[in-house]
Structure formats: structure tokens, C-alpha cells
Design a protein around this motif. Structure first.
Motif, PDB file in Angstrom:
ATOM      1  N   MET A 195       0.837  -1.207   0.000  1.00  0.00           N
ATOM      2  CA  MET A 195       0.000   0.000   0.000  1.00  0.00           C
ATOM      3  C   MET A 195       0.875   1.261   0.000  1.00  0.00           C
ATOM      4  SD  MET A 195      -2.714  -1.516   2.772  1.00  0.00           S
ATOM      5  CE  MET A 195      -4.095  -0.401   2.726  1.00  0.00           C
ATOM      6  N   ILE A 196       1.961   1.232   0.750  1.00  0.00           N
ATOM      7  CA  ILE A 196       2.893   2.371   0.772  1.00  0.00           C
ATOM      8  C   ILE A 196       3.488   2.573  -0.626  1.00  0.00           C
ATOM      9  CG2 ILE A 196       5.132   3.192   1.652  1.00  0.00           C
ATOM     10  CD1 ILE A 196       4.517   1.635   4.258  1.00  0.00           C
ATOM     11  N   ALA A 197       3.914   1.454  -1.236  1.00  0.00           N
ATOM     12  CA  ALA A 197       4.542   1.519  -2.558  1.00  0.00           C
ATOM     13  C   ALA A 197       3.614   2.179  -3.561  1.00  0.00           C
ATOM     14  CB  ALA A 197       4.928   0.110  -3.016  1.00  0.00           C
ATOM     15  N   GLU A 198       2.334   1.841  -3.476  1.00  0.00           N
ATOM     16  CA  GLU A 198       1.371   2.380  -4.423  1.00  0.00           C
ATOM     17  C   GLU A 198       1.144   3.879  -4.185  1.00  0.00           C
ATOM     18  OE1 GLU A 198      -3.127   1.192  -5.640  1.00  0.00           O
ATOM     19  OE2 GLU A 198      -1.751  -0.429  -5.083  1.00  0.00           O
ATOM     20  N   LYS A 199       0.905   4.238  -2.920  1.00  0.00           N
ATOM     21  CA  LYS A 199       0.570   5.639  -2.625  1.00  0.00           C
ATOM     22  C   LYS A 199       1.768   6.578  -2.854  1.00  0.00           C
ATOM     23  CE  LYS A 199      -1.161   8.671   1.064  1.00  0.00           C
ATOM     24  NZ  LYS A 199      -2.075   9.504   0.303  1.00  0.00           N
ATOM     25  N   TYR A 200       2.946   6.133  -2.424  1.00  0.00           N
ATOM     26  CA  TYR A 200       4.113   7.032  -2.487  1.00  0.00           C
ATOM     27  C   TYR A 200       4.977   6.783  -3.728  1.00  0.00           C
ATOM     28  CZ  TYR A 200       2.608   8.328   2.166  1.00  0.00           C
ATOM     29  OH  TYR A 200       1.860   8.779   3.224  1.00  0.00           O
ATOM     30  N   ARG A 201       4.531   5.874  -4.585  1.00  0.00           N
ATOM     31  CA  ARG A 201       5.219   5.587  -5.849  1.00  0.00           C
ATOM     32  C   ARG A 201       6.702   5.264  -5.675  1.00  0.00           C
ATOM     33  NH1 ARG A 201       1.754   6.469  -9.791  1.00  0.00           N
ATOM     34  NH2 ARG A 201      -0.105   7.662  -9.262  1.00  0.00           N
ATOM     35  N   VAL A 202       6.937   4.301  -4.785  1.00  0.00           N
ATOM     36  CA  VAL A 202       8.298   3.771  -4.611  1.00  0.00           C
ATOM     37  C   VAL A 202       8.223   2.249  -4.767  1.00  0.00           C
ATOM     38  CG1 VAL A 202       9.233   5.609  -3.123  1.00  0.00           C
ATOM     39  CG2 VAL A 202       7.972   3.712  -2.073  1.00  0.00           C
ATOM     40  N   PRO A 203       9.312   1.603  -5.198  1.00  0.00           N
ATOM     41  CA  PRO A 203       9.253   0.145  -5.336  1.00  0.00           C
ATOM     42  C   PRO A 203       9.150  -0.568  -3.980  1.00  0.00           C
ATOM     43  CG  PRO A 203      11.233   1.040  -6.396  1.00  0.00           C
ATOM     44  CD  PRO A 203      10.591   2.168  -5.660  1.00  0.00           C
TER      45      PRO A 203
END
Ligand code: AP5
Ligand code: MG
Length: 213
Positions: free
Chosen positions: A19-27
Motif C-alpha cells: 500500500m505504501i509503494a502504491e501511494k508514495y510511488r516507490v518500489p
């Protein structure tokens, strides 16, 4: 933004990291997922890692550290990443710290997803994983739309080999002995934040977003 997810096996590190990866656009970089992909593809690394994983033990640092450092050196990690399952012991944390400081970089947040041992075994036995795309479900809490089938890629869902209750007990023991000391390590660096991982997936994520901004 460079983030580390800490927490016991089954605490929800992978769920929140995605979920973090998706929201903050990091791998989303998960050493466990990298090993499972290698096992699925029958690589030499996969065969070696499986010996340890099936017993609930850590894969030796010689194998793990290089894979992780190579992964975070890829161009898509240039603006940050969320690490899930690494570091897993103090030596791994020190290697990462050294590699980052040589680049003039550092970890911004280490998020500890706190869940007591009593809740863990129940969560693991209900988990179903997609070995093709890494998606994770829970038969009661987060069921797939169609039983036994991944919503995202349509492949069959499986119970992970290391989610058998006896192996889960070993993983918890290894967590307390080797991984939990990282809480003090990152507290001392001033980057540790703790969230209550017993809440719903959405509530845990809301607490994380409050921290990350
Ligand atoms: P790894 O894959 O990292 O496993 P783990 O740390 O044991 O953690 P899990 O993936 O089991 O749990 P999770 O915290 O990601 O929880 P999840 O989100 O899936 O490592 C596996 C093995 O690989 C290790 O044992 C080791 O052998 C090796 N390895 C990996 N990295 C290594 C390293 N750096 N060094 C050495 N060896 C290494 O959630 C669990 C379940 O709960 C799911 O079903 C989920 O849907 C559900 N759930 C999640 N959140 C909630 C919620 N809030 N409420 C209710 N249910 C929830
Ligand atoms: Mg995981």
C-alpha cells in the motif's frame, strides 16, 4: 523516501508495504518475495534459500545481503523504496547503513508493525499467497473475489510452505532473537515509528500515512 518495515512474521509488513509503494510511488522490495520467485523458477539461489526458509531459519547473510544491495542499486530505487523483510538482523542493518552512508544517504523511517505472538499463528494459517505476482490474501479478513484465485493475475493461491504452525513457531523464535533487536537499533537512530498492527488493514495504513505525511 527510504522506508524499512519491521515486525514479526505475519504482522502485515507485506500488506502495508504494497500500500505504501502504491501511494508514495516507490518500489516494494521484499527479500522473501525475491527468494520465493527464485524457488518457483528453480534457480540455484532458490534451492539454497528454501533449505532455510522451510525450517523458519534466516537465509545466510552471504546470500541475502548481495541480492538486496544489487536490487536497491537499480534505477527504479533512485528516489527511494520500501524494504520488507530486510534487514533481519543487526549485521544486515549495519551493512545497509554503511552502503547508504557511502552514498550520503540514510533510512528515513523504520516502521514497526506491532502484533503480539498470540495473533500471529491465526493470521498465518489463513494467509493465501500468489506465487506469481506476490499478492497476499487472508481467507477471513481479506478474501479474494473468487476462492483460491488471485484477483490481480488469475493464478492459483497457495498456503506458503513456511506457514505451517510448527514452522511459524520457529520463525517467531528467530524473530525475537535476531530481528527484534533492530527496534533498539533504529530507535537509537531516531527513525523508529511504531503502529498498532492488530487494527484493520485500512486503520494500520492510516496510521502509517500520518507518519509519512
Ligand atoms: P518473509 O517473506 O519476509 O516472511 P516474514 O517476515 O516471516 O513475514 P511474512 O511475509 O510471513 O508476513 P508479513 O509481515 O509480510 O505479513 P502479511 O502482510 O503477509 O520471509 C520468509 C523467509 O525468507 C524468512 O523466514 C527467511 O527464511 C527468509 N528471508 C527473507 N528475508 C530475509 C533476510 N533479510 N535475511 C535472511 N532470511 C530472509 O500478512 C499476514 C497475513 O495477515 C495475510 O494473510 C494478510 O492478508 C493478513 N493481514 C495483514 N494485515 C492484516 C490486518 N491488519 N488484519 C487482519 N489480517 C491482516
Ligand atoms: Mg511478507
Amino acid at each position: 523516501m527510504k522506508i524499512i518495515m519491521l515486525g514479526a512474521p505475519g504482522a502485515g509488513k507485506g500488506t502495508q508495504a504494497k500500500m505504501i509503494a502504491e501511494k508514495y510511488r516507490v518500489p516494494h522490495v521484499s527479500t522473501g518475495d525475491i527468494f520465493r520467485a527464485n524457488i518457483k523458477n528453480g534457480t540455484e539461489l532458490g534451492m539454497e534459500a528454501k533449505k532455510y526458509m522451510d525450517q523458519g531459519l534466516l537465509v545466510p547473510d552471504e546470500l541475502t545481503v548481495k541480492i538486496l544491495l544489487d536490487r536497491v542499486a537499480q534505477p527504479d530505487c533512485a528516489d527511494g523504496y520500501v524494504l520488507d523483510g530486510f534487514p533481519r538482523n543487526i549485521p544486515q542493518a549495519e551493512v545497509l547503513d554503511k552502503a547508504l552512508s557511502e552514498l550520503g544517504e540514510k533510512i528515513d523511517y523504520a516502521i514497526d508493525v506491532d502484533v503480539p505472538d498470540e495473533n500471529i499463528v491465526r493470521r498465518m494459517s489463513g494467509r493465501r499467497a500468489c506465487l506469481s505476482c506476490g499478492a497476499t490474501y487472508h481467507i477471513e479478513h481479506i478474501p479474494p473475489k473468487k476462492e483460491g484465485i488471485c484477483d490481480k493475475c488469475g493464478q492459483p493461491l497457495v498456503l506458503r510452505d513456511d506457514d505451517k504452525p510448527e514452522t511459524v513457531q520457529n520463525r517467531l523464535k528467530v524473530y525475537h532473537e535476531q530481528t527484534q533487536p533492530l527496534i533498539d537499533f533504529y530507535t537509537a537512530k531516531g527513525v523508529l515509528r511504531t503502529v498498532d498492527g492488530t487494527k484493520s488493514m485500512e486503520d494500520v495504513f492510516a496510521s502509517i500515512v500520518e507518519i509519512l505525511g
